[in-house]
Scaffold this active site. Sequence first.
Site, short mmCIF file in Angstrom:
data_model
loop_
_atom_site.label_atom_id
_atom_site.label_comp_id
_atom_site.label_asym_id
_atom_site.label_seq_id
_atom_site.Cartn_x
_atom_site.Cartn_y
_atom_site.Cartn_z
N ASN A 1 -6.74 -14.92 -4.41
CA ASN A 1 -7.93 -15.53 -3.80
C ASN A 1 -7.99 -17.02 -4.07
O ASN A 1 -8.32 -17.83 -3.20
CB ASN A 1 -9.19 -14.85 -4.34
CG ASN A 1 -9.74 -13.80 -3.40
OD1 ASN A 1 -9.33 -13.70 -2.26
ND2 ASN A 1 -10.67 -13.00 -3.88
N ASP B 1 -5.71 -0.61 -7.71
CA ASP B 1 -6.19 -1.97 -7.97
C ASP B 1 -5.14 -2.96 -7.46
O ASP B 1 -3.95 -2.83 -7.75
CB ASP B 1 -6.43 -2.18 -9.46
CG ASP B 1 -7.06 -3.52 -9.75
OD1 ASP B 1 -8.29 -3.64 -9.62
OD2 ASP B 1 -6.32 -4.48 -10.11
N GLU C 1 -11.75 -5.33 -5.90
CA GLU C 1 -10.43 -5.07 -5.32
C GLU C 1 -9.90 -3.70 -5.73
O GLU C 1 -8.71 -3.43 -5.64
CB GLU C 1 -9.43 -6.15 -5.74
CG GLU C 1 -9.12 -6.21 -7.23
CD GLU C 1 -10.06 -7.11 -8.01
OE1 GLU C 1 -9.68 -7.54 -9.10
OE2 GLU C 1 -11.18 -7.38 -7.52
#
Length: 348
Positions: free
Chosen positions: A223, A215, A258
Amino acid sequence: MPSLAVSDEQSIAHRAWNALHARAIPPTPRSFEVFYTSFSGTNRALADRVSTLETSGQPLTAQQVEELYRAYIQGTDEAGAVDADAEEIAEAAQNIVAQISDNREALRQYGGALDHWSGNLNAGSGIDGLMRAVAALTAETARASARNRELEAQLSTSVVRISRLRHDLVQVRQEATTDALTGIANRRAFDARLRRAIRHAQTDTSTPFSLLLLDVDHFKRFNDAHGHRTGDHVLRLIARLLADNVKGRDTAARFGGEEFAVLLAGADLKAATSVARQICERLAAQRLIKRGTGEPVGQITASIGVAQHRAGESGAALIERADAALYEAKNAGRNRVCAEPERDLPIA
């Protein structure tokens, strides 16, 4: 998929038919495709599995061939387009089986005609009988030759059709099992390959396999700060890094968002942990900049959980243990590997 000439594929079709006949396996479309695909070399995993079963000393059964079809050709999560193409291939394969069966019957009749006129000749029926026999045998031979030419044309047409359909099927399957953003396997493909690994483990208890769950650390924050386009670039970078660190029967997949997953065939917990650390370190060493502006976007790190499959364990249980190890890595400070919840291996 490597292309094959019509003559090559026709030869493979005959080999597949002969393999079914030699093993007394009913020539169904599925059983035909198992041997055809194995002999064609377009599915290395299937070919290796067939070879392993053949060298075990036990003859292949119809049930085993059906299991091979489900595991290596059909899958369990294929899209409707895949099923449609597979059905067309099965139909074309059945046509080949029917054509060869019809020709076998024609050859049997031809053999009967030869026996009949041979008997007449042996009976010494004179010159008239000899002429009649020669004429009859010439006619029968001409008819057999015509049937063979017709069969060859039919087989060539069927083989060309199968070749086209198989090419289309490979493309559809690839689209159905590939993550559009990163280009590696998607969750559907991962789930299918995990089931396959577990089935293999049931018959081969001596070969371990392990699961990595990765992860990206603080990805939402990244982001928000740099935009989704840069975030997508990061995900593609990680996918390439994972692909570079897996080989052979290993599988790297985008697990969701992700998160990424890696199946490591033949790797125990120690070996899998070593691979996970290598991935973690290489990712942390990357220095990213925005294209166009040259603006640095900071360090990207990831946390990885590692678990080795246990005998009799389900896929869900293995994922749950790897996920618990992943959260342990997150809770311990991120940018690290945890092999099972209790083993913490920080990145120096």
